[in-house]
Design an enzyme around this catalytic site. Structure first.
Site, PDB file in Angstrom:
ATOM      1  N   GLY A 163      -2.123   4.046 -13.351  1.00 48.54           N
ATOM      2  CA  GLY A 163      -2.698   2.899 -14.049  1.00 48.54           C
ATOM      3  C   GLY A 163      -1.635   1.915 -14.511  1.00 48.54           C
ATOM      4  O   GLY A 163      -1.841   0.695 -14.467  1.00 48.54           O
ATOM      5  N   ASP A 192       2.414  -2.069   6.875  1.00 48.41           N
ATOM      6  CA  ASP A 192       1.912  -2.363   8.224  1.00 48.41           C
ATOM      7  C   ASP A 192       0.888  -3.486   8.227  1.00 48.41           C
ATOM      8  O   ASP A 192       0.333  -3.827   9.269  1.00 48.41           O
ATOM      9  CB  ASP A 192       1.326  -1.107   8.860  1.00 48.41           C
ATOM     10  CG  ASP A 192       0.132  -0.544   8.095  1.00 48.41           C
ATOM     11  OD1 ASP A 192      -0.212  -1.099   7.020  1.00 48.41           O
ATOM     12  OD2 ASP A 192      -0.450   0.458   8.552  1.00 48.41           O
ATOM     13  N   GLU A 233      -8.640   2.213 -11.837  1.00 47.98           N
ATOM     14  CA  GLU A 233      -9.264   1.200 -12.691  1.00 47.98           C
ATOM     15  C   GLU A 233     -10.605   0.793 -12.094  1.00 47.98           C
ATOM     16  O   GLU A 233     -10.678   0.377 -10.937  1.00 47.98           O
ATOM     17  CB  GLU A 233      -8.346  -0.018 -12.814  1.00 47.98           C
ATOM     18  CG  GLU A 233      -6.971   0.303 -13.372  1.00 47.98           C
ATOM     19  CD  GLU A 233      -7.026   0.953 -14.727  1.00 47.98           C
ATOM     20  OE1 GLU A 233      -7.762   0.431 -15.607  1.00 47.98           O
ATOM     21  OE2 GLU A 233      -6.362   1.986 -14.930  1.00 47.98           O
TER      22      GLU A 233
END
Length: 303
Positions: free
Chosen positions: A71, A224, A282
């Site tokens: 977090g 990527d 979250e």
């Protein structure tokens, strides 16, 4: 070797840990500068990140370190993304000192949360590598966005249980919520890919693991330009305990052919009802969801 100036934003819960103090001391003894800012209340991570951004040149900060769990890393990265123009990188590299319960992002990169001195040495001395982030309806994440059953397990796990059991607390919570499971119904599309139906859970990974060590996107690459999508289609009701037991104990490897997988730069999700999505833990709730990868948005000192 040149000297680094690390600005460590340290979660206040870890401020008195002796291993944290020892790690900071060891890096300082190696000739690096470490300035520490400790959080006290909600919003401090974001405020201290903005402060570091404003004072980067004046203070000579060349690496901003998130000292906390997933977090804390999310709050730091999301704040930088929101504060900077889309084509401008932060003026410093980023790094992680993993101090949370699960530390999924750091562990997925190959860092050892039990060796904080080695982790902080990476922050001071490792090469900064271009690193992607993901966006869900404009909100940033760096590790993983999860939806469905797994999202509920992550947000509803009792913090006291996490303190006692560590990452195993997510497994304990999941095993005790079988009776509450309802499949989500939705359509997922992007880059020539389309899938529709009921699903038990989905993961959109920039990083590789979530939920206390479960390898939901084991092939994900941090630079990527794509996100790894894994969908667990809803099984027959009688098969749910077996499916979830295999998932929670062995990650996607325990399910093998039952998982739909795809690498995508962008995708959309249209659900029949608001879906709970966790961005590095979250929560976000929405029925219509747009997801995209931003390649090389930040530079990170990592293994």
């Amino acid at each position: 070797m040149s000297q680094s100036h690390l600005r460590l934003i340290l979660n206040g819960k870890a401020a008195q840990r002796e291993d944290v103090r020892a790690a900071v001391g060891k890096v300082r003894d190696a000739g690096h500068e470490v300035s520490v800012r400790v959080t006290w209340e909600d919003g401090d991570t974001e405020r201290l990140t903005r402060e570091a951004l404003a004072r980067a040149a004046e203070d000579g900060i060349d690496c901003l370190v998130a000292g906390g769990g997933d977090g804390t890393v999310n709050a730091l990265v999301a704040t930088l993304h929101a504060e900077l123009p889309k084509d401008e990188k932060p003026p410093f590299s980023l790094a992680v000192l993993p101090l949370g319960t699960a530390n999924d992002f750091a562990a997925g990169m190959g860092m050892n949360p039990r060796d904080l001195a080695a982790c902080l040495k990476i922050a001071a001395e490792a090469e900064a590598k271009p690193t992607d982030i993901g966006l869900v309806n404009g909100r940033a994440f760096i590790n993983m966005a999860t939806g469905g059953f797994g999202a509920g397990v992550t947000t509803e796990t009792d913090p006291r249980l996490k303190n006692t059991l560590g990452g195993a607390a997510y497994l304990f919570t999941g095993l005790n919520r079988f009776a509450e499971l309802d499949a989500c119904e939705g359509r997922i599309e992007g880059d020539g890919f389309s899938w529709e139906g009921p699903f038990l859970a989905l993961a959109i990974g920039n990083g590789r693991q979530a939920g206390g060590g479960f390898q939901l996107c084991p092939d994900a690459d941090l630079n990527d330009g794509k996100l790894d999508l894994s969908i667990i289609p809803a099984p027959q009701a009688a098969d749910v305990p077996d499916i979830l037991g295999r998932l929670l104990q062995g990650g996607l490897e325990g399910l093998r052919g039952a998982v739909v997988k795809k690498q995508l730069a962008e995708l959309t999700i249209h659900a029949d009802q608001p879906l709970q999505i966790n961005l590095d833990g979250e929560p976000l709730h929405a029925a219509d969801i747009e997801v995209k990868a931003l390649q090389g948005r930040i530079d990170m000192r990592r293994p």
